[in-house]
Design an enzyme around this catalytic site. Structure first.
Site, PDB file in Angstrom:
ATOM      1  N   THR A 183     -33.086  69.372  -3.631  1.00  0.00           N
ATOM      2  CA  THR A 183     -32.748  70.746  -4.033  1.00  0.00           C
ATOM      3  C   THR A 183     -33.873  71.724  -3.733  1.00  0.00           C
ATOM      4  O   THR A 183     -35.032  71.327  -3.582  1.00  0.00           O
ATOM      5  CB  THR A 183     -32.485  70.851  -5.549  1.00  0.00           C
ATOM      6  OG1 THR A 183     -33.711  70.572  -6.248  1.00  0.00           O
ATOM      7  CG2 THR A 183     -31.402  69.901  -6.007  1.00  0.00           C
ATOM      8  N   ARG A 243     -28.692  60.422 -39.352  1.00  0.00           N
ATOM      9  CA  ARG A 243     -28.447  61.817 -39.003  1.00  0.00           C
ATOM     10  C   ARG A 243     -27.907  62.651 -40.152  1.00  0.00           C
ATOM     11  O   ARG A 243     -28.038  63.863 -40.145  1.00  0.00           O
ATOM     12  CB  ARG A 243     -27.465  61.917 -37.828  1.00  0.00           C
ATOM     13  CG  ARG A 243     -28.007  61.401 -36.517  1.00  0.00           C
ATOM     14  CD  ARG A 243     -27.180  61.884 -35.350  1.00  0.00           C
ATOM     15  NE  ARG A 243     -27.226  63.329 -35.232  1.00  0.00           N
ATOM     16  CZ  ARG A 243     -28.218  64.001 -34.658  1.00  0.00           C
ATOM     17  NH1 ARG A 243     -29.233  63.356 -34.144  1.00  0.00           N
ATOM     18  NH2 ARG A 243     -28.172  65.305 -34.599  1.00  0.00           N
ATOM     19  N   ASP A 289     -27.262  76.814 -20.619  1.00  0.00           N
ATOM     20  CA  ASP A 289     -28.071  77.425 -21.698  1.00  0.00           C
ATOM     21  C   ASP A 289     -29.363  78.040 -21.159  1.00  0.00           C
ATOM     22  O   ASP A 289     -30.167  77.344 -20.534  1.00  0.00           O
ATOM     23  CB  ASP A 289     -28.463  76.349 -22.729  1.00  0.00           C
ATOM     24  CG  ASP A 289     -27.412  76.202 -23.819  1.00  0.00           C
ATOM     25  OD1 ASP A 289     -26.614  77.128 -24.012  1.00  0.00           O
ATOM     26  OD2 ASP A 289     -27.405  75.140 -24.471  1.00  0.00           O
ATOM     27  N   ASP A 329     -27.733  75.717 -14.287  1.00  0.00           N
ATOM     28  CA  ASP A 329     -27.803  75.250 -15.657  1.00  0.00           C
ATOM     29  C   ASP A 329     -27.025  76.259 -16.528  1.00  0.00           C
ATOM     30  O   ASP A 329     -26.724  77.362 -16.064  1.00  0.00           O
ATOM     31  CB  ASP A 329     -29.294  75.200 -16.057  1.00  0.00           C
ATOM     32  CG  ASP A 329     -29.498  75.139 -17.543  1.00  0.00           C
ATOM     33  OD1 ASP A 329     -28.900  74.247 -18.171  1.00  0.00           O
ATOM     34  OD2 ASP A 329     -30.262  75.973 -18.087  1.00  0.00           O
ATOM     35  N   ARG A 344     -26.803  78.374 -26.443  1.00  0.00           N
ATOM     36  CA  ARG A 344     -25.702  78.070 -27.366  1.00  0.00           C
ATOM     37  C   ARG A 344     -24.682  79.202 -27.520  1.00  0.00           C
ATOM     38  O   ARG A 344     -23.703  79.073 -28.244  1.00  0.00           O
ATOM     39  CB  ARG A 344     -26.230  77.684 -28.765  1.00  0.00           C
ATOM     40  CG  ARG A 344     -26.942  76.353 -28.776  1.00  0.00           C
ATOM     41  CD  ARG A 344     -27.844  76.246 -29.991  1.00  0.00           C
ATOM     42  NE  ARG A 344     -28.748  75.114 -29.872  1.00  0.00           N
ATOM     43  CZ  ARG A 344     -28.577  73.943 -30.466  1.00  0.00           C
ATOM     44  NH1 ARG A 344     -27.545  73.747 -31.257  1.00  0.00           N
ATOM     45  NH2 ARG A 344     -29.451  72.972 -30.306  1.00  0.00           N
ATOM     46  N   ARG A 398     -22.533  58.466 -28.200  1.00  0.00           N
ATOM     47  CA  ARG A 398     -21.975  59.561 -27.401  1.00  0.00           C
ATOM     48  C   ARG A 398     -21.517  59.010 -26.056  1.00  0.00           C
ATOM     49  O   ARG A 398     -21.849  57.894 -25.689  1.00  0.00           O
ATOM     50  CB  ARG A 398     -23.030  60.655 -27.199  1.00  0.00           C
ATOM     51  CG  ARG A 398     -23.496  61.236 -28.535  1.00  0.00           C
ATOM     52  CD  ARG A 398     -24.568  62.302 -28.346  1.00  0.00           C
ATOM     53  NE  ARG A 398     -25.102  62.726 -29.637  1.00  0.00           N
ATOM     54  CZ  ARG A 398     -26.202  63.441 -29.790  1.00  0.00           C
ATOM     55  NH1 ARG A 398     -26.889  63.829 -28.739  1.00  0.00           N
ATOM     56  NH2 ARG A 398     -26.630  63.794 -30.996  1.00  0.00           N
ATOM     57  N   ASP A 425     -33.046  59.964 -27.926  1.00  0.00           N
ATOM     58  CA  ASP A 425     -31.881  59.643 -27.111  1.00  0.00           C
ATOM     59  C   ASP A 425     -32.199  58.462 -26.203  1.00  0.00           C
ATOM     60  O   ASP A 425     -33.326  58.315 -25.740  1.00  0.00           O
ATOM     61  CB  ASP A 425     -31.499  60.834 -26.225  1.00  0.00           C
ATOM     62  CG  ASP A 425     -31.019  62.030 -27.032  1.00  0.00           C
ATOM     63  OD1 ASP A 425     -30.473  61.816 -28.134  1.00  0.00           O
ATOM     64  OD2 ASP A 425     -31.194  63.168 -26.561  1.00  0.00           O
TER      65      ASP A 425
HETATM   66 MG   LIG Z   1     -31.275  75.537 -20.002  1.00  0.00          MG
END
Ligand SMILES: [Mg+2]
Length: 260
Positions: A231, A140, A20, A18, A27, A129, A187
Site C-alpha cells: 500500500t 467483563r 473511526d 479506515d 464511534r 467474537r 484480544d
Molecule cells: Mg481509526
C-alpha cells in the site's frame, strides 16, 4: 480513466479508508458531506472501506446501504468482505482454528483464570467474537469502579502481561497475536488478521492501493496496513483532512489532466 486496451473504462487505483477517526468522529455517524465526497471520489478511483468493527456497527456509521454504496466493504478488517454489494468471503476464528484447537485454548484460559489469585472476579471471562477471543481476568461484567481498580492492580502486578506471555509460549503453534488494550482485557486473534487481511481481495486487481487511516503509528490499528509494501499509506487527522488529502491526490490531478 480510459483503459489502455480500449475496452470499457477500468480502474487500477483503489483508495481504502479506515472508519473511526478517518471518515467519522470515533464511534459517531459520518457527516453527509463526507459520504457525498466518497461517492464523488468513486468517479476517479475505486473506493473501499476497511473497518475493525462488525458490519452492523459500520452500517450504523456509514449508512445501512454501505455494502452497495462502495466498491468494497471490509468489516472486521476483511473477515467479512463485500464487493459491489455481493459477499466475497466470510472468515471466522472458529473456521480458522477448528473446534478442537479452539476448545484447547479456551479450556486453558479458563483454567488459568480459575487459578489466578486476584482481588475480585466477576463474570464473562472470555467473550467469543467472530474473529477473536477477548479475555478478561476479572470478567467483563464488572462495574466501572471495579475496572479502574483492576487496571491499577494490573499496572502494578502485570497480570495481563504474564498471562499473555504464558499463552504465547503454550500456543506458539497456533500463530496467534495477543493485544493488550483497554482496562481489563486482551484480544487473541490469528497473525495477519489486522487490516492487511483485506489486501488479499484487492492486490491482484489494483496496481495502486492507497490507504488512509488515523492510527498509523506503531501499536495503532492502522499500523500494519499503513506500513505494508502493498500500500501507499496516508496518515489523516480527521474526516476533513481525509477529504482534503484525497482531493489533492486524486481529483485535482485528474481535473488538471482534462484541461490539458
Ligand atoms: Mg481509526
Amino acid at each position: 480513466m480510459v483503459a489502455s486496451d480500449g475496452a470499457k473504462p477500468h480502474y487500477k487505483t483503489i483508495a481504502l479508508f479506515d472508519v473511526d477517526g478517518t471518515l467519522t468522529v470515533p464511534r459517531k455517524k459520518a457527516d453527509q458531506s463526507t459520504l457525498d465526497f466518497l461517492q464523488e471520489l468513486r468517479k476517479y478511483v475505486k473506493v473501499g472501506i476497511v473497518g475493525g468493527s462488525d458490519q452492523i456497527k459500520i452500517c450504523e456509521q456509514l449508512g445501512p446501504k454501505a455494502p452497495i454504496e462502495y466498491d468494497y466493504l471490509f468489516s472486521e478488517n476483511g473477515l467479512v468482505a463485500y464487493k459491489e454489494g455481493e459477499v466475497l468471503a466470510i472468515q471466522s476464528l472458529k473456521k480458522h482454528l477448528g473446534e478442537a484447537k479452539l476448545k484447547e485454548l479456551i479450556n486453558f484460559v479458563l483454567h488459568y483464570i480459575a487459578d489466578l489469585d486476584i482481588p475480585i472476579k466477576r463474570g464473562t471471562f472470555i467473550e467469543f467474537r467472530n474473529g477473536m477471543l477477548n479475555v478478561s481476568p476479572i470478567g467483563r461484567n464488572c462495574s466501572q469502579e471495579e475496572r479502574d481498580e483492576f487496571e491499577e492492580f494490573d499496572l502494578k502486578t502485570g497480570i495481563r502481561k504474564k498471562f499473555v506471555g504464558i499463552l504465547r509460549e503454550k500456543f506458539a503453534h497456533l500463530n496467534l497475536v495477543y493485544s493488550i488494550g483497554g482496562q481489563i482485557s486482551f484480544d487473541v486473534f490469528p497473525e495477519g488478521w489486522d487490516k492487511t487481511y483485506c489486501l488479499r481481495f484487492v492486490e491482484e486487481e489494483f496496481s495502486d492501493i492507497h490507504f488512509f487511516g488515523d492510527k498509523t503509528f506503531e501499536g495503532g490499528n492502522d499500523y500494519e496496513i499503513f506500513m505494508s509494501e502493498k500500500t501507499k499509506g496516508h496518515t489523516v487527522t480527521s474526516p476533513v483532512d481525509t477529504v482534503q488529502q484525497c482531493t489533492e491526490l486524486f481529483i485535482k490531478p485528474a481535473k488538471e489532466a482534462l484541461q490539458c
